[in-house]
Design an enzyme around this catalytic site. Structure first.
Site, mmCIF file in Angstrom:
data_model
loop_
_atom_site.group_PDB
_atom_site.id
_atom_site.type_symbol
_atom_site.label_atom_id
_atom_site.label_comp_id
_atom_site.label_asym_id
_atom_site.label_seq_id
_atom_site.Cartn_x
_atom_site.Cartn_y
_atom_site.Cartn_z
ATOM 1 N N HIS A 101 0.706 -1.167 -0.018
ATOM 2 C CA HIS A 101 -0.045 -0.101 -0.033
ATOM 3 C C HIS A 101 0.794 1.157 0.018
ATOM 4 C CE1 HIS A 101 0.495 -1.322 4.225
ATOM 5 N NE2 HIS A 101 0.773 -0.006 4.471
ATOM 6 N N HIS A 103 0.771 5.113 0.918
ATOM 7 C CA HIS A 103 0.137 6.215 1.967
ATOM 8 C C HIS A 103 0.197 7.312 1.295
ATOM 9 C CE1 HIS A 103 0.437 4.268 5.992
ATOM 10 N NE2 HIS A 103 1.159 3.603 5.352
#
Ligand code: AMP
Ligand code: ZN
Length: 140
Positions: A101, A103
């Protein structure tokens, strides 16, 4: 598809709720549940890859292609002046959820979030050795 024990796979599949802002064939983005600033968003591949170390380059490209418009939308929506775009890889780098992922963290001057790398410097000859080791690993 997806790892049923992985919270981000379950979010991508819609099995558990999340504040989604984007859904494409390859990518999903949603608000971080513990935001460093309002609008802190996570962008993930829908498929399970633990990190940048095992992701397929084609999938990474398809997901990363969403970064510019997502970044613009977050800045426009929050009034932020900038963003930190971070991809933590491994526990020592702060990765807690083992599903790749990014951010996207909205920033503005004086937000007191802080950000400081304690830059070092190479000893004599060290950068040559490190460079050679990386080039050798790339070509292995
Ligand atoms: P990292 O430390 O890079 O692995 O970041 C994991 C992030 O996932 C943290 O910022 C958490 O706040 C966020 N997070 C964990 N669970 C959820 C969830 N169910 N929905 C949204 N964000 C989450
Ligand atoms: Zn997953």
């Amino acid at each position: 598809m997806g790892d049923p024990s992985c919270i981000f796979c379950r979010i991508a599949a819609g099995d558990i709720p999340a504040a989604k802002v984007l859904d494409t064939a390859e990518a999903t983005a949603f608000l971080d549940i513990g935001p460093l600033a309002p609008g802190h968003t996570l962008l993930i591949p829908r498929q399970h890859y633990e990190s940048i170390l095992d992701v397929s380059p084609a999938i990474l490209a398809a997901v990363a292609a969403e970064l510019p418009r997502l970044a613009r939308a977050i800045i426009n929506a929050t009034g932020a002046e900038g963003l930190n775009v971070l991809l933590n890889t491994g526990a020592s780098a702060g990765q807690v959820v083992p599903h790749l992922h990014w951010h996207l963290i909205p920033r503005r001057a004086g937000d007191h979030l802080g950000f400081r790398w304690n830059a070092g410097r190479y000893a004599e000859g060290e950068s040559d050795a490190v460079r050679s080791a990386i080039v050798a690993a790339l070509n292995a």
